[in-house]
Design a protein around this motif. Structure first.
Motif, PDB file in Angstrom:
ATOM      1  N   LYS A 209      34.993  19.258  23.247  1.00  0.00           N
ATOM      2  CA  LYS A 209      33.981  18.562  22.447  1.00  0.00           C
ATOM      3  C   LYS A 209      32.977  17.771  23.277  1.00  0.00           C
ATOM      4  O   LYS A 209      31.792  17.837  23.057  1.00  0.00           O
ATOM      5  N   ASN A 210      33.525  17.025  24.259  1.00  0.00           N
ATOM      6  CA  ASN A 210      32.546  16.203  24.984  1.00  0.00           C
ATOM      7  C   ASN A 210      32.090  16.823  26.299  1.00  0.00           C
ATOM      8  O   ASN A 210      32.265  16.251  27.356  1.00  0.00           O
ATOM      9  N   LYS A 212      29.457  17.629  29.013  1.00  0.00           N
ATOM     10  CA  LYS A 212      28.194  16.998  29.417  1.00  0.00           C
ATOM     11  C   LYS A 212      27.437  17.972  30.301  1.00  0.00           C
ATOM     12  O   LYS A 212      27.798  18.175  31.468  1.00  0.00           O
TER      13      LYS A 212
END
Ligand SMILES: Nc1ncnc2c1ncn2[C@@H]1O[C@H](COP(=O)(O)OP(=O)(O)OP(=O)(O)O)[C@@H](O)[C@H]1O
Ligand SMILES: [Mg+2]
Length: 364
Positions: A209-210, A212
């Protein structure tokens, strides 16, 4: 038999069409006569099968492909028996290059219906087949990802409380000088960490999900992970060479995930060279595809041909303590940023090539 008006030169025209058709057509075409003599072959067929036109035309088919075992023969004598073949999938290996072919064949008859020979037409569908396999593989990965996302948290939550209470227990064991119990608790904590690591890896298969996505300079990524690679290599008596090229463009990726990809592949290489060997990491730019490629080569035993298609499958492992998730996680991460991972292994040593699109430099 020609119906209607017979126009002079019509046969000639048809003959010319047939001649240029067989040469130019983007298909493999082979004609054989009733005695199983190869009477014509298209340029594409010559290229795929690795033969020269002038060396095979008018030769018996058995002589042309005499070095090929019977079960791998592409032109079988049975085509003269009238067996009609449509979309038959066959593989052909020419100088290590495997071609996946879709083949049609049928008899050729004269005006009276007598068999005069047979034709064989095939199309090279290698790229389509590998695309299909990729789609199947990513479907499977997506499914496993969904299961992972659904179950990983369910495993993690109870683990967190077990770990917490175990730490409390360990503390009171040591306060009561119960050394054996302290030791047991430590082992249990280590095992819990192992499960946690496995679950983390598992979670990476579901879309993380995270993520970057930032501009990443590959050489700084390697600078950070080389100490880890080197210490793993020293343990296995392996030498590591990193051939960096200067001034390379950046790629857009998640820095931590990229580190994980290269660590996984290097770790596999080091593990494959049990005892001693050399791991070489080379950077290269593919200007045509606009990709930055990193080649990781080991001098291990290589991967046998019958396993090479399986190594990216989740849970495929040949190691006693392996999870078989390493490469499938790598593939997911690299595919998600538009890159590719290829593997080449011919008898001795293995090379993994990771190619990632690079960002064009601007002068701002
Ligand atoms: N460089 C290599 N040389 C030989 N075999 C390899 C190499 N890299 C991968 N393999 C084969 O591919 C299999 C799958 O690799 P993958 O990294 O997915 O899982 P693993 O290494 O077995 O387990 P894990 O990475 O979870 O510890 C390995 O078990 C091994 O058989
Ligand atoms: Mg691995």
């Amino acid at each position: 038999m020609l119906n209607g008006c017979s126009i002079p030169g019509k046969l000639n025209l048809l003959q010319q069409f047939a001649d240029s058709f067989i040469r130019d057509i983007n298909l493999g075409v082979i004609l054989v006569d009733i005695d199983f003599i190869l009477t014509d072959i298209s340029d594409v067929a010559c290229k795929i099968l690795g033969v020269e036109r002038q060396g095979v035309v008018n030769c018996p088919v058995e002589d042309v492909f005499h070095s090929v075992p019977d079960e791998h023969q592409i032109v079988q004598r049975t085509i003269l028996d009238g067996a009609v073949v449509r979309n038959h999938a066959v593989s052909w290996t020419n100088n290590q290059d495997r071609h996946e072919l879709l083949m049609d064949s049928n008899l050729l008859r004269d005006d009276e219906g007598n068999t005069v020979g047979a034709y064989l037409i095939f199309k090279d569908v290698t790229n389509l087949r590998s695309l299909e396999e990729q789609v199947q593989r990513s479907d499977r990965l997506a499914m496993i990802g969904q299961i992972a996302a659904g179950t990983a948290h369910e495993i993690r939550n109870p683990l967190t409380s077990i770990k917490g209470f175990l730490q409390v227990l360990k503390k009171s064991f040591s306060q009561h000088q119960m050394n054996k119990e302290v030791e047991f608790a430590e082992i249990m904590l280590l095992e819990i960490d192992r499960i946690n690591e496995l679950v983390n890896e598992f979670l990476l298969l579901s879309k993380p999900k995270n993520i970057k996505l930032v501009k990443v300079d590959i050489s700084t990524v390697f600078k950070e992970i080389l100490p880890i690679i080197n210490s793993e290599a020293t343990l296995h008596n392996v030498a590591v060479y990193y051939e960096q090229i200067m001034d390379i463009p950046s790629v857009v990726a998640d820095r931590e995930l990229l580190k994980q990809v290269f660590l996984n592949i290097c770790k596999n290489g080091i593990e494959a060279m049990a005892g001693e060997g050399i791991l070489t990491i080379t950077e290269r730019l593919d200007h045509e595809e606009k990709k930055l490629c990193v080649e990781i080569h080991d001098t291990g035993p290589g991967i046998p041909g019958f396993l090479i298609d399986k190594i990216f499958d989740p849970f495929f492992t040949t190691k006693e303590n392996g999870t078989g998730l390493g490469l499938s996680v790598c593939q997911r991460i690299i595919h998600d940023i538009g890159g590719t991972i290829r593997v080449g292994s011919k008898g001795f040593g293995t090379t993994f090539t990771v190619c990632i699109p690079y960002t064009e430099r601007t002068n701002i």
